[in-house]
Scaffold this motif. Structure first.
Motif, PDB file in Angstrom:
ATOM      1  N   UNK A 134       0.830  -1.215   0.000  1.00 45.85           N
ATOM      2  CA  UNK A 134       0.000   0.000   0.000  1.00 45.85           C
ATOM      3  C   UNK A 134       0.863   1.263   0.000  1.00 45.85           C
ATOM      4  N   UNK A 135       0.304   2.310  -0.624  1.00 49.02           N
ATOM      5  CA  UNK A 135       0.903   3.642  -0.554  1.00 49.02           C
ATOM      6  C   UNK A 135       0.169   4.397   0.547  1.00 49.02           C
ATOM      7  N   UNK A 136       0.942   5.058   1.390  1.00 55.15           N
ATOM      8  CA  UNK A 136       0.376   5.624   2.607  1.00 55.15           C
ATOM      9  C   UNK A 136       0.679   7.121   2.712  1.00 55.15           C
ATOM     10  N   UNK A 137      -0.265   7.882   3.240  1.00 51.35           N
ATOM     11  CA  UNK A 137      -0.017   9.286   3.582  1.00 51.35           C
ATOM     12  C   UNK A 137       0.102   9.405   5.098  1.00 51.35           C
ATOM     13  N   UNK A 138       0.996  10.254   5.557  1.00 51.37           N
ATOM     14  CA  UNK A 138       1.025  10.591   6.986  1.00 51.37           C
ATOM     15  C   UNK A 138       0.071  11.763   7.195  1.00 51.37           C
ATOM     16  N   UNK A 253      13.708  -1.039   7.509  1.00 51.74           N
ATOM     17  CA  UNK A 253      13.911  -2.097   6.505  1.00 51.74           C
ATOM     18  C   UNK A 253      12.590  -2.716   6.078  1.00 51.74           C
ATOM     19  N   UNK A 254      11.532  -2.313   6.738  1.00 54.17           N
ATOM     20  CA  UNK A 254      10.193  -2.747   6.346  1.00 54.17           C
ATOM     21  C   UNK A 254       9.188  -2.042   7.239  1.00 54.17           C
ATOM     22  N   UNK A 255       8.085  -1.604   6.637  1.00 59.27           N
ATOM     23  CA  UNK A 255       6.989  -1.000   7.409  1.00 59.27           C
ATOM     24  C   UNK A 255       5.706  -1.693   6.952  1.00 59.27           C
ATOM     25  N   UNK A 256       4.865  -2.052   7.902  1.00 57.38           N
ATOM     26  CA  UNK A 256       3.590  -2.707   7.577  1.00 57.38           C
ATOM     27  C   UNK A 256       2.473  -2.038   8.371  1.00 57.38           C
ATOM     28  N   UNK A 257       1.279  -2.088   7.814  1.00 59.02           N
ATOM     29  CA  UNK A 257       0.071  -1.840   8.604  1.00 59.02           C
ATOM     30  C   UNK A 257      -0.518  -3.213   8.887  1.00 59.02           C
ATOM     31  N   UNK A 258      -0.693  -3.541  10.156  1.00 58.69           N
ATOM     32  CA  UNK A 258      -1.145  -4.895  10.511  1.00 58.69           C
ATOM     33  C   UNK A 258      -2.502  -4.835  11.199  1.00 58.69           C
ATOM     34  N   UNK A 259      -3.348  -5.770  10.829  1.00 58.63           N
ATOM     35  CA  UNK A 259      -4.697  -5.808  11.409  1.00 58.63           C
ATOM     36  C   UNK A 259      -5.289  -7.194  11.199  1.00 58.63           C
ATOM     37  N   UNK A 260      -6.408  -7.431  11.856  1.00 62.89           N
ATOM     38  CA  UNK A 260      -6.945  -8.790  11.916  1.00 62.89           C
ATOM     39  C   UNK A 260      -7.419  -9.333  10.580  1.00 62.89           C
ATOM     40  N   UNK A 261      -7.998  -8.492   9.731  1.00 65.01           N
ATOM     41  CA  UNK A 261      -8.574  -8.997   8.487  1.00 65.01           C
ATOM     42  C   UNK A 261      -7.547  -8.951   7.355  1.00 65.01           C
ATOM     43  N   UNK A 262      -6.894  -7.792   7.203  1.00 61.33           N
ATOM     44  CA  UNK A 262      -5.934  -7.650   6.097  1.00 61.33           C
ATOM     45  C   UNK A 262      -4.588  -8.291   6.444  1.00 61.33           C
ATOM     46  N   UNK A 263      -4.363  -8.541   7.704  1.00 65.68           N
ATOM     47  CA  UNK A 263      -3.097  -9.089   8.223  1.00 65.68           C
ATOM     48  C   UNK A 263      -1.958  -8.120   7.931  1.00 65.68           C
ATOM     49  N   UNK A 264      -0.891  -8.554   7.219  1.00 65.18           N
ATOM     50  CA  UNK A 264       0.257  -7.660   7.015  1.00 65.18           C
ATOM     51  C   UNK A 264       0.164  -6.980   5.656  1.00 65.18           C
ATOM     52  N   UNK A 265      -0.010  -5.671   5.666  1.00 67.85           N
ATOM     53  CA  UNK A 265       0.003  -4.939   4.393  1.00 67.85           C
ATOM     54  C   UNK A 265       1.319  -4.165   4.326  1.00 67.85           C
TER      55      UNK A 265
END
Ligand code: PLP
Length: 293
Positions: A134-138, A253-265
């Motif tokens: 995913x592409x993310x905005x802060x 070296x790695x950034x993820x958004x983690x959650x129960x349904x999408x798991x590791x994005x």
């Protein structure tokens, strides 16, 4: 297809309702004020993942807003009813199903919560974002990172039904061509996504470290991050809780958004700047997560 089961004192195992017909009173405080709590969890091959952690967090969220919920056994019975019904109706066994637990403050004046469980198939977007990243905005959330303790009425660590702001942030990102958001505090700390926890990996100088933002910075304690930290700790990772700032994300070296349904994005870019990613690390962490029940 959605299966709906209401928790109802007159029905020990829950009351199945038709999701295709109106079931909520227009005066329910969940509808009129977003006054309630919820959980979303993944069901893999018929078994809800991290169910106890989700039930516990539902209880903590309710406590934060002084909402009295049905007990955990009543939730478990309704969940079993909903999953059995889903399996009976949806003939092709789906490997992954979404389960939602919802509870509102109830119909105005009733003093009784309205609580239900729903079960449905996940959207294809989640699976695609797991694969493609995913592409993310802060985006600035507008609060400083110490506000949660000082202003408990903001309910920052609770999973309330008032997600309009979170959804607006995702729409804003989408209008800018991004997929998702990482909120920052007014004092520059990395907080969380609108529906996910931030996870950072640093693998330098022979150490492998996973870091997530400080839990007291006004974020929801993620059950996925919690379970992943336990598994990663046992697998030899060092674990850290922030504070994290923008530069830490760009240098990771790695950034993820983690959650129960999408798991590791995996996060591919932040504010339009590509960041380092590692399919090998994503695969390793996904394997750890797959073992969690
Ligand atoms: N933070 C917020 C604001 C969320 O809404 C969610 C997901 O529900 C998370 C983090 C991740 O929590 P979990 O891993 O328990 O799904």
């Amino acid at each position: 297809m959605t299966v709906l089961v209401f928790l109802d004192p007159a029905h020990e195992h829950g009351r199945i309702a038709d999701a295709g017909h109106p079931q909520l009173m227009a005066t329910d405080l969940g509808a009129t004020r977003g006054d309630g709590v919820f959980e979303s969890l993944l069901v893999v091959r018929g078994t809800p993942r991290k169910l106890q952690a989700h039930l516990d967090r539902l209880g903590h969220s309710a406590e934060a807003m002084k909402l009295e919920l049905p007990d955990q056994q009543a939730w478990r019975r309704a969940i079993t009813t909903a999953l059995d019904e889903f399996a009976a109706v949806e003939k092709a066994a789906a490997p992954e199903i979404v389960l939602k637990l919802m509870s509102t403050r109830g119909v105005e004046g009733s003093g009784r919560p309205t609580s239900w469980v729903s079960v449905f198939l996940p959207s294809p977007t989640a699976a695609r974002q797991r694969e493609d990243g995913i592409d993310v905005l802060l985006l600035d959330r507008g609060y400083d990172s110490t506000i949660a303790d000082r202003a408990p009425w903001l309910l920052l660590g609770a999973k309330t039904l008032s997600y309009a702001v979170n959804m607006a942030a995702i729409r804003h990102a989408s209008e800018q061509g991004a997929d998702d958001v990482i909120f920052t505090s007014s004092d520059g700390k990395v907080l969380e996504g609108p529906t996910a926890t931030v996870l950072v990996a640093r693998t330098r100088d022979g150490t492998r470290e996973l870091v997530t933002p400080r839990r007291d910075s006004g974020i929801l304690p993620g059950t996925t991050q919690g379970a992943l930290f336990s598994a990663a700790g046992q697998a030899g990772w060092r674990l850290g809780y922030g504070p994290l700032e923008r530069a830490d994300l760009l240098d990771a070296d790695g950034v993820w958004l983690v959650s129960s349904i999408r798991l590791l994005a995996p996060v591919n870019s932040i504010d339009g700047t590509a960041i380092a990613g590692s399919p090998a690390l994503t695969a390793e962490l996904t394997t750890l997560l797959d073992k969690i029940t």
